[in-house]
Design a protein around this motif. Structure first.
Motif, PDB file in Angstrom:
ATOM      1  N   CYS A 247     -47.563 -28.399  -5.685  1.00  0.00           N
ATOM      2  CA  CYS A 247     -46.300 -28.769  -5.049  1.00  0.00           C
ATOM      3  C   CYS A 247     -46.496 -28.752  -3.532  1.00  0.00           C
ATOM      4  N   LYS A 248     -45.469 -29.167  -2.807  1.00  0.00           N
ATOM      5  CA  LYS A 248     -45.575 -29.320  -1.357  1.00  0.00           C
ATOM      6  C   LYS A 248     -45.803 -27.973  -0.673  1.00  0.00           C
ATOM      7  N   VAL A 249     -46.823 -27.944   0.196  1.00  0.00           N
ATOM      8  CA  VAL A 249     -47.162 -26.746   0.963  1.00  0.00           C
ATOM      9  C   VAL A 249     -47.124 -27.103   2.447  1.00  0.00           C
ATOM     10  N   LEU A 250     -46.497 -26.243   3.235  1.00  0.00           N
ATOM     11  CA  LEU A 250     -46.452 -26.409   4.686  1.00  0.00           C
ATOM     12  C   LEU A 250     -47.460 -25.458   5.311  1.00  0.00           C
ATOM     13  N   ARG A 251     -48.219 -25.943   6.260  1.00  0.00           N
ATOM     14  CA  ARG A 251     -49.146 -25.065   6.978  1.00  0.00           C
ATOM     15  C   ARG A 251     -48.529 -24.783   8.328  1.00  0.00           C
ATOM     16  N   LEU A 252     -48.252 -23.517   8.589  1.00  0.00           N
ATOM     17  CA  LEU A 252     -47.656 -23.082   9.844  1.00  0.00           C
ATOM     18  C   LEU A 252     -48.625 -22.115  10.504  1.00  0.00           C
ATOM     19  N   GLY A 253     -49.435 -22.616  11.397  1.00  0.00           N
ATOM     20  CA  GLY A 253     -50.486 -21.792  11.994  1.00  0.00           C
ATOM     21  C   GLY A 253     -51.493 -21.415  10.925  1.00  0.00           C
ATOM     22  N   ASN A 254     -51.665 -20.123  10.709  1.00  0.00           N
ATOM     23  CA  ASN A 254     -52.575 -19.633   9.674  1.00  0.00           C
ATOM     24  C   ASN A 254     -51.871 -19.375   8.353  1.00  0.00           C
ATOM     25  N   CYS A 255     -50.570 -19.632   8.285  1.00  0.00           N
ATOM     26  CA  CYS A 255     -49.781 -19.326   7.084  1.00  0.00           C
ATOM     27  C   CYS A 255     -49.516 -20.592   6.268  1.00  0.00           C
ATOM     28  N   TYR A 256     -49.504 -20.413   4.980  1.00  0.00           N
ATOM     29  CA  TYR A 256     -49.109 -21.479   4.058  1.00  0.00           C
ATOM     30  C   TYR A 256     -47.760 -21.097   3.456  1.00  0.00           C
ATOM     31  N   ARG A 257     -46.822 -22.048   3.448  1.00  0.00           N
ATOM     32  CA  ARG A 257     -45.505 -21.834   2.839  1.00  0.00           C
ATOM     33  C   ARG A 257     -45.280 -22.920   1.789  1.00  0.00           C
ATOM     34  N   VAL A 258     -44.767 -22.515   0.649  1.00  0.00           N
ATOM     35  CA  VAL A 258     -44.474 -23.437  -0.442  1.00  0.00           C
ATOM     36  C   VAL A 258     -43.003 -23.828  -0.347  1.00  0.00           C
ATOM     37  N   VAL A 259     -42.709 -25.108  -0.468  1.00  0.00           N
ATOM     38  CA  VAL A 259     -41.331 -25.595  -0.454  1.00  0.00           C
ATOM     39  C   VAL A 259     -40.731 -25.300  -1.831  1.00  0.00           C
ATOM     40  N   THR A 260     -39.726 -24.447  -1.849  1.00  0.00           N
ATOM     41  CA  THR A 260     -39.163 -23.962  -3.109  1.00  0.00           C
ATOM     42  C   THR A 260     -38.586 -25.079  -3.967  1.00  0.00           C
ATOM     43  N   ALA A 261     -37.891 -26.031  -3.361  1.00  0.00           N
ATOM     44  CA  ALA A 261     -37.304 -27.131  -4.142  1.00  0.00           C
ATOM     45  C   ALA A 261     -38.387 -27.883  -4.911  1.00  0.00           C
ATOM     46  N   ASP A 262     -39.525 -28.099  -4.280  1.00  0.00           N
ATOM     47  CA  ASP A 262     -40.619 -28.800  -4.948  1.00  0.00           C
ATOM     48  C   ASP A 262     -41.237 -27.927  -6.037  1.00  0.00           C
ATOM     49  N   LEU A 263     -41.355 -26.630  -5.774  1.00  0.00           N
ATOM     50  CA  LEU A 263     -41.858 -25.699  -6.788  1.00  0.00           C
ATOM     51  C   LEU A 263     -40.968 -25.727  -8.031  1.00  0.00           C
ATOM     52  N   LEU A 264     -39.657 -25.688  -7.825  1.00  0.00           N
ATOM     53  CA  LEU A 264     -38.718 -25.721  -8.957  1.00  0.00           C
ATOM     54  C   LEU A 264     -38.828 -27.040  -9.722  1.00  0.00           C
ATOM     55  N   ARG A 265     -39.054 -28.148  -9.003  1.00  0.00           N
ATOM     56  CA  ARG A 265     -39.238 -29.441  -9.653  1.00  0.00           C
ATOM     57  C   ARG A 265     -40.487 -29.438 -10.521  1.00  0.00           C
ATOM     58  N   VAL A 266     -41.582 -28.919  -9.972  1.00  0.00           N
ATOM     59  CA  VAL A 266     -42.843 -28.863 -10.722  1.00  0.00           C
ATOM     60  C   VAL A 266     -42.690 -28.008 -11.983  1.00  0.00           C
ATOM     61  N   LEU A 267     -41.946 -26.906 -11.862  1.00  0.00           N
ATOM     62  CA  LEU A 267     -41.741 -26.013 -12.997  1.00  0.00           C
ATOM     63  C   LEU A 267     -40.603 -26.467 -13.916  1.00  0.00           C
ATOM     64  N   ASP A 268     -39.924 -27.549 -13.530  1.00  0.00           N
ATOM     65  CA  ASP A 268     -38.785 -28.076 -14.285  1.00  0.00           C
ATOM     66  C   ASP A 268     -37.696 -27.025 -14.481  1.00  0.00           C
ATOM     67  N   VAL A 269     -37.388 -26.309 -13.382  1.00  0.00           N
ATOM     68  CA  VAL A 269     -36.319 -25.305 -13.382  1.00  0.00           C
ATOM     69  C   VAL A 269     -35.165 -25.896 -12.606  1.00  0.00           C
ATOM     70  N   GLN A 270     -34.018 -26.000 -13.258  1.00  0.00           N
ATOM     71  CA  GLN A 270     -32.836 -26.567 -12.608  1.00  0.00           C
ATOM     72  C   GLN A 270     -31.724 -25.553 -12.603  1.00  0.00           C
ATOM     73  N   PRO A 271     -30.982 -25.475 -11.482  1.00  0.00           N
ATOM     74  CA  PRO A 271     -29.856 -24.540 -11.429  1.00  0.00           C
ATOM     75  C   PRO A 271     -28.788 -24.923 -12.454  1.00  0.00           C
ATOM     76  N   ASP A 272     -28.044 -23.920 -12.867  1.00  0.00           N
ATOM     77  CA  ASP A 272     -26.942 -24.197 -13.800  1.00  0.00           C
ATOM     78  C   ASP A 272     -25.913 -25.077 -13.128  1.00  0.00           C
ATOM     79  N   ALA A 273     -25.339 -25.961 -13.914  1.00  0.00           N
ATOM     80  CA  ALA A 273     -24.326 -26.887 -13.399  1.00  0.00           C
ATOM     81  C   ALA A 273     -23.004 -26.184 -13.215  1.00  0.00           C
TER      82      ALA A 273
END
Length: 77
Positions: free
Chosen positions: A51-77
């Motif tokens: 899923c989408k990863v942002l590189r901020l200096g020496n740190c890697y951050r995962v975009v949560t919305a993309d992680l949830l999409r990859v895992l097929d986790v959707q919030p309750d309606a």
């Protein structure tokens, strides 16, 4: 603290996933995806993380919305 492999094997519950902020450290993304630390960093460096990863200096951050999409986790309606 548990070893890296046991952390990756444990994964995360749906409730934990839905409670995550907009971006998370790579280690948390690894846990959610059940990827070991070394593998997760190698994938991020090569631009092959599942899923989408942002590189901020020496740190890697995962975009949560993309992680949830990859895992097929959707919030309750």
């Amino acid at each position: 603290m548990p070893s890296n492999s046991s952390t990756a094997e444990r994964g995360m519950s749906r409730k934990e996933l839905l409670g995550l902020p907009a971006s998370i450290p790579l280690e948390v993304g690894n846990r959610a995806l059940r990827i070991g630390r070394t593998t997760g960093y190698a994938l991020a460096r090569r631009g092959e993380y599942p899923c989408k990863v942002l590189r901020l200096g020496n740190c890697y951050r995962v975009v949560t919305a993309d992680l949830l999409r990859v895992l097929d986790v959707q919030p309750d309606a």
